[in-house]
Design an enzyme around this catalytic site. Structure first.
Site, PDB file in Angstrom:
ATOM      1  N   HIS A  76      -8.222   7.902  11.017  1.00  0.00           N
ATOM      2  CA  HIS A  76      -7.647   6.552  11.076  1.00  0.00           C
ATOM      3  C   HIS A  76      -6.122   6.519  11.019  1.00  0.00           C
ATOM      4  O   HIS A  76      -5.539   5.484  10.731  1.00  0.00           O
ATOM      5  CB  HIS A  76      -8.249   5.683   9.948  1.00  0.00           C
ATOM      6  CG  HIS A  76      -9.717   5.418  10.155  1.00  0.00           C
ATOM      7  ND1 HIS A  76     -10.568   5.022   9.152  1.00  0.00           N
ATOM      8  CD2 HIS A  76     -10.477   5.487  11.267  1.00  0.00           C
ATOM      9  CE1 HIS A  76     -11.787   4.869   9.649  1.00  0.00           C
ATOM     10  NE2 HIS A  76     -11.753   5.145  10.919  1.00  0.00           N
ATOM     11  N   CYS A 100      13.879   0.241  21.512  1.00  0.00           N
ATOM     12  CA  CYS A 100      13.706  -0.560  22.733  1.00  0.00           C
ATOM     13  C   CYS A 100      13.651  -2.050  22.408  1.00  0.00           C
ATOM     14  O   CYS A 100      13.567  -2.878  23.318  1.00  0.00           O
ATOM     15  CB  CYS A 100      12.440  -0.140  23.482  1.00  0.00           C
ATOM     16  SG  CYS A 100      10.917  -0.870  22.836  1.00  0.00           S
ATOM     17  N   ASN A 146      -9.247   8.331   5.369  1.00  0.00           N
ATOM     18  CA  ASN A 146      -8.124   7.856   4.561  1.00  0.00           C
ATOM     19  C   ASN A 146      -6.797   8.073   5.275  1.00  0.00           C
ATOM     20  O   ASN A 146      -6.618   9.053   5.989  1.00  0.00           O
ATOM     21  CB  ASN A 146      -8.106   8.566   3.211  1.00  0.00           C
ATOM     22  CG  ASN A 146      -9.356   8.264   2.406  1.00  0.00           C
ATOM     23  OD1 ASN A 146     -10.064   7.304   2.707  1.00  0.00           O
ATOM     24  ND2 ASN A 146      -9.644   9.072   1.410  1.00  0.00           N
ATOM     25  N   VAL A 147      -5.878   7.159   5.034  1.00  0.00           N
ATOM     26  CA  VAL A 147      -4.556   7.249   5.664  1.00  0.00           C
ATOM     27  C   VAL A 147      -3.495   7.632   4.621  1.00  0.00           C
ATOM     28  O   VAL A 147      -2.305   7.587   4.908  1.00  0.00           O
ATOM     29  CB  VAL A 147      -4.185   5.905   6.355  1.00  0.00           C
ATOM     30  CG1 VAL A 147      -5.142   5.614   7.507  1.00  0.00           C
ATOM     31  CG2 VAL A 147      -4.176   4.736   5.367  1.00  0.00           C
ATOM     32  N   ASP A 148      -3.948   8.021   3.407  1.00  0.00           N
ATOM     33  CA  ASP A 148      -2.997   8.229   2.305  1.00  0.00           C
ATOM     34  C   ASP A 148      -2.354   9.612   2.278  1.00  0.00           C
ATOM     35  O   ASP A 148      -1.376   9.833   1.549  1.00  0.00           O
ATOM     36  CB  ASP A 148      -3.682   7.935   0.954  1.00  0.00           C
ATOM     37  CG  ASP A 148      -4.958   8.740   0.730  1.00  0.00           C
ATOM     38  OD1 ASP A 148      -5.036   9.886   1.187  1.00  0.00           O
ATOM     39  OD2 ASP A 148      -5.886   8.209   0.080  1.00  0.00           O
ATOM     40  N   GLY A 152     -17.395   9.512  -1.190  1.00  0.00           N
ATOM     41  CA  GLY A 152     -16.611   8.301  -1.446  1.00  0.00           C
ATOM     42  C   GLY A 152     -16.431   7.410  -0.238  1.00  0.00           C
ATOM     43  O   GLY A 152     -15.380   6.803  -0.075  1.00  0.00           O
ATOM     44  N   ARG A 200       0.832  -1.214   0.000  1.00  0.00           N
ATOM     45  CA  ARG A 200       0.000   0.000   0.000  1.00  0.00           C
ATOM     46  C   ARG A 200       0.864   1.261   0.000  1.00  0.00           C
ATOM     47  O   ARG A 200       0.545   2.254  -0.658  1.00  0.00           O
ATOM     48  CB  ARG A 200      -0.940  -0.005   1.206  1.00  0.00           C
ATOM     49  CG  ARG A 200      -2.028  -1.049   1.053  1.00  0.00           C
ATOM     50  CD  ARG A 200      -2.969  -1.054   2.243  1.00  0.00           C
ATOM     51  NE  ARG A 200      -3.689   0.192   2.380  1.00  0.00           N
ATOM     52  CZ  ARG A 200      -4.292   0.579   3.506  1.00  0.00           C
ATOM     53  NH1 ARG A 200      -4.242  -0.193   4.573  1.00  0.00           N
ATOM     54  NH2 ARG A 200      -4.928   1.715   3.555  1.00  0.00           N
TER      55      ARG A 200
HETATM   56  N1  LIG Z   1      -7.185   0.428   9.043  1.00  0.00           N
HETATM   57  C1  LIG Z   1      -7.281  -0.174   7.867  1.00  0.00           C
HETATM   58  O1  LIG Z   1      -6.325  -0.595   7.303  1.00  0.00           O
HETATM   59  C2  LIG Z   1      -8.611  -0.280   7.213  1.00  0.00           C
HETATM   60  C3  LIG Z   1      -8.904  -1.216   6.263  1.00  0.00           C
HETATM   61  C4  LIG Z   1     -10.150  -1.223   5.645  1.00  0.00           C
HETATM   62  C5  LIG Z   1     -11.039  -0.275   5.975  1.00  0.00           C
HETATM   63  N2  LIG Z   1     -10.727   0.594   6.933  1.00  0.00           N
HETATM   64  C6  LIG Z   1     -11.536   1.675   7.241  1.00  0.00           C
HETATM   65  O2  LIG Z   1     -12.834   1.632   6.889  1.00  0.00           O
HETATM   66  C7  LIG Z   1     -13.117   2.891   6.337  1.00  0.00           C
HETATM   67  C8  LIG Z   1     -14.397   2.899   5.605  1.00  0.00           C
HETATM   68  O3  LIG Z   1     -14.192   2.531   4.361  1.00  0.00           O
HETATM   69  P1  LIG Z   1     -14.404   3.616   3.229  1.00  0.00           P
HETATM   70  O4  LIG Z   1     -15.825   4.017   3.262  1.00  0.00           O
HETATM   71  O5  LIG Z   1     -13.359   4.657   3.306  1.00  0.00           O
HETATM   72  O6  LIG Z   1     -14.057   2.767   1.975  1.00  0.00           O
HETATM   73  P2  LIG Z   1     -14.894   1.641   1.282  1.00  0.00           P
HETATM   74  O7  LIG Z   1     -13.964   0.886   0.399  1.00  0.00           O
HETATM   75  O8  LIG Z   1     -15.729   0.897   2.250  1.00  0.00           O
HETATM   76  O9  LIG Z   1     -15.934   2.450   0.372  1.00  0.00           O
HETATM   77  C9  LIG Z   1     -15.536   3.219  -0.707  1.00  0.00           C
HETATM   78  C10 LIG Z   1     -16.761   3.959  -1.229  1.00  0.00           C
HETATM   79  O10 LIG Z   1     -16.328   4.791  -2.271  1.00  0.00           O
HETATM   80  C11 LIG Z   1     -17.224   4.704  -3.353  1.00  0.00           C
HETATM   81  N3  LIG Z   1     -16.445   5.049  -4.547  1.00  0.00           N
HETATM   82  C12 LIG Z   1     -15.564   4.293  -5.240  1.00  0.00           C
HETATM   83  N4  LIG Z   1     -14.992   4.990  -6.233  1.00  0.00           N
HETATM   84  C13 LIG Z   1     -15.535   6.242  -6.169  1.00  0.00           C
HETATM   85  C14 LIG Z   1     -15.354   7.436  -6.931  1.00  0.00           C
HETATM   86  N5  LIG Z   1     -14.497   7.512  -7.953  1.00  0.00           N
HETATM   87  N6  LIG Z   1     -16.075   8.520  -6.570  1.00  0.00           N
HETATM   88  C15 LIG Z   1     -16.958   8.486  -5.539  1.00  0.00           C
HETATM   89  N7  LIG Z   1     -17.168   7.376  -4.800  1.00  0.00           N
HETATM   90  C16 LIG Z   1     -16.465   6.275  -5.106  1.00  0.00           C
HETATM   91  C17 LIG Z   1     -17.779   3.317  -3.331  1.00  0.00           C
HETATM   92  O11 LIG Z   1     -19.050   3.261  -3.958  1.00  0.00           O
HETATM   93  C18 LIG Z   1     -17.848   3.053  -1.810  1.00  0.00           C
HETATM   94  O12 LIG Z   1     -19.111   3.469  -1.282  1.00  0.00           O
HETATM   95  C19 LIG Z   1     -11.889   3.163   5.526  1.00  0.00           C
HETATM   96  O13 LIG Z   1     -11.729   4.471   5.145  1.00  0.00           O
HETATM   97  C20 LIG Z   1     -10.865   2.744   6.396  1.00  0.00           C
HETATM   98  O14 LIG Z   1     -10.349   3.763   7.202  1.00  0.00           O
HETATM   99  C21 LIG Z   1      -9.529   0.622   7.553  1.00  0.00           C
HETATM  100 ZN   LIG Z   2       9.763   0.818  21.797  1.00  0.00          ZN
END
Ligand SMILES: NC(=O)c1ccc[n+]([C@@H]2O[C@H](COP(=O)([O-])OP(=O)(O)OC[C@H]3O[C@@H](n4cnc5c(N)ncnc54)[C@H](O)[C@@H]3O)[C@@H](O)[C@H]2O)c1
Ligand SMILES: [Zn+2]
Length: 241
Positions: free
Chosen positions: A111, A143, A91-93, A180, A59
Site C-alpha cells: 500500500h 510543475c 502497512n505504510v509505516d 494483525g 499519522r
Molecule cells: N490507504 C489508507 O490510508 C488506508 C486506510 C485504511 C485502511 N487501509 C488499508 O486496509 C488495510 C487492511 O486493514 P488492516 O487489516 O491492516 O487493519 P485493520 O485495522 O482492518 O485490522 C487490524 C487487525 O489487527 C488486529 N489487532 C489489533 N491489535 C493487535 C495486536 N496487538 N496483535 C495482533 N492483532 C491485532 C485486529 O483484531 C484486526 O483484525 C490496511 O492495512 C490498510 O492498508 C488503507
Molecule cells: Zn508535477
C-alpha cells in the site's frame, strides 16, 4: 519447520498497534470522527485535500515517534532461523524496514509509504520525511500540481509489480503467517486463500479470530507482540533437540 522452509508473513495494522499506531477499524482508528474509509479515497482528496493532508500529518507525527515492537523483531529473528522469510505488508509505516530481515527475504509494501508523495498532475514521486505537511500549506510539485500521499487508497489499484511479487512469494510459501490484519481488504486478503490452495500451512496471529474459512490451519489468539516471540522461542527449542 525444516531448515529450508519458506515462510511468508502477511501483516496488517495490528502488528504495529503495540508501537502506538492505532489500527483502522479498532479503537482510536477514527480521526475527528471520520473513518479511514472517509479519508483514504481519491474522492475525499478531490473534495477536501486539506483535511486528508491534515490526517496524514497527524499519522506522520505518530509514526515518526513509533519504534518497531516485539512482533516486528520476532519476524526478524524468525528470518534468521528459517530458510527464507519474506514479508508482504499492508502497512505504510516502514517499521518492518527498520528491523529488516536476514538472508534473501524481502519486504513487499502493498500500500505504499507514508513518507512518499506523488504529483496529481505530472505523476512525479518524491520521498518526503518532513513534519506535516499541514494545511493550509499543502505540498506542491515543481510543475505546480498538488501532491498527494503515495499510498494506495480505497478503490485504487495496487501496483501490478507489487501484486505479482506478492503472488509469487505466496505461491512458493511452505508456511504462511497472517498477522494483525482483519483480512477483509482485497486483494491482500486473497493471498491467504492462494497460499492454502498451493499447499502452505496457514497460521493466523490476531487478537481475535479475524480471517475465516477452512484455509486457516492454526489460530493463535492474542497480541502478536507476545504470540510471535513465543513462536520464535518454540522454533529455537525445536532446533536444539
Ligand atoms: N490507504 C489508507 O490510508 C488506508 C486506510 C485504511 C485502511 N487501509 C488499508 O486496509 C488495510 C487492511 O486493514 P488492516 O487489516 O491492516 O487493519 P485493520 O485495522 O482492518 O485490522 C487490524 C487487525 O489487527 C488486529 N489487532 C489489533 N491489535 C493487535 C495486536 N496487538 N496483535 C495482533 N492483532 C491485532 C485486529 O483484531 C484486526 O483484525 C490496511 O492495512 C490498510 O492498508 C488503507
Ligand atoms: Zn508535477
Amino acid at each position: 519447520m525444516t531448515p529450508q522452509a519458506r515462510v511468508v508473513a502477511l501483516t496488517g495494522a495490528g502488528i504495529s498497534a503495540a508501537s502506538g499506531i492505532p489500527t483502522f477499524r479498532g479503537k482510536g482508528g477514527l480521526y475527528k470522527n471520520l473513518h479511514a474509509q472517509d479519508l483514504a479515497t481519491p474522492e475525499a482528496f478531490a473534495r477536501d485535500p486539506a483535511t486528508v493532508w491534515e490526517w496524514y500529518g497527524w499519522r506522520r507525527d505518530l509514526v515518526r515517534r513509533a519504534r518497531p515492537n516485539a512482533a516486528h523483531r520476532a519476524l526478524r529473528e524468525l528470518s534468521e532461523l528459517v530458510g527464507r522469510l519474506d514479508i508482504i505488508t499492508q502497512n505504510v509505516d516502514g517499521l518492518h524496514e527498520q528491523t529488516g530481515l536476514a538472508g534473501e527475504g524481502g519486504i513487499v509494501r502493498l500500500h505504499g509509504s507514508l513518507w512518499r508523495m506523488r504529483c496529481t498532475r505530472c505523476g512525479r514521486e518524491v520521498e518526503d520525511r518532513s513534519a506535516g505537511p499541514y494545511p493550509p500549506d499543502l505540498p506542491h510539485c515543481s510543475c505546480g500540481g498538488l501532491m498527494r500521499p503515495a499510498v494506495v487508497w480505497f478503490g485504487e489499484q495496487l501496483a501490478s509489480e507489487d501484486l505479482d511479487e506478492a503472488g509469487a512469494l505466496t505461491r512458493h510459501a511452505d508456511v504462511f503467517l497472517v498477522v494483525g490484519t482483519s483480512a477483509v481488504v482485497y486483494p491482500a486478503a486473497g493471498f491467504l486463500g492462494l497460499a492454502s490452495q498451493q499447499g502452505a500451512f496457514v497460521a493466523e496471529f490476531n487478537l481475535e479470530a479475524a480471517a475465516s474459512g477452512p484455509e486457516i490451519g492454526l489460530r493463535v489468539t492474542g497480541p502478536s507482540e507476545e504470540t510471535l516471540p513465543a513462536l520464535v522461542d518454540a522454533v529455537r527449542k525445536r532446533r536444539k533437540v
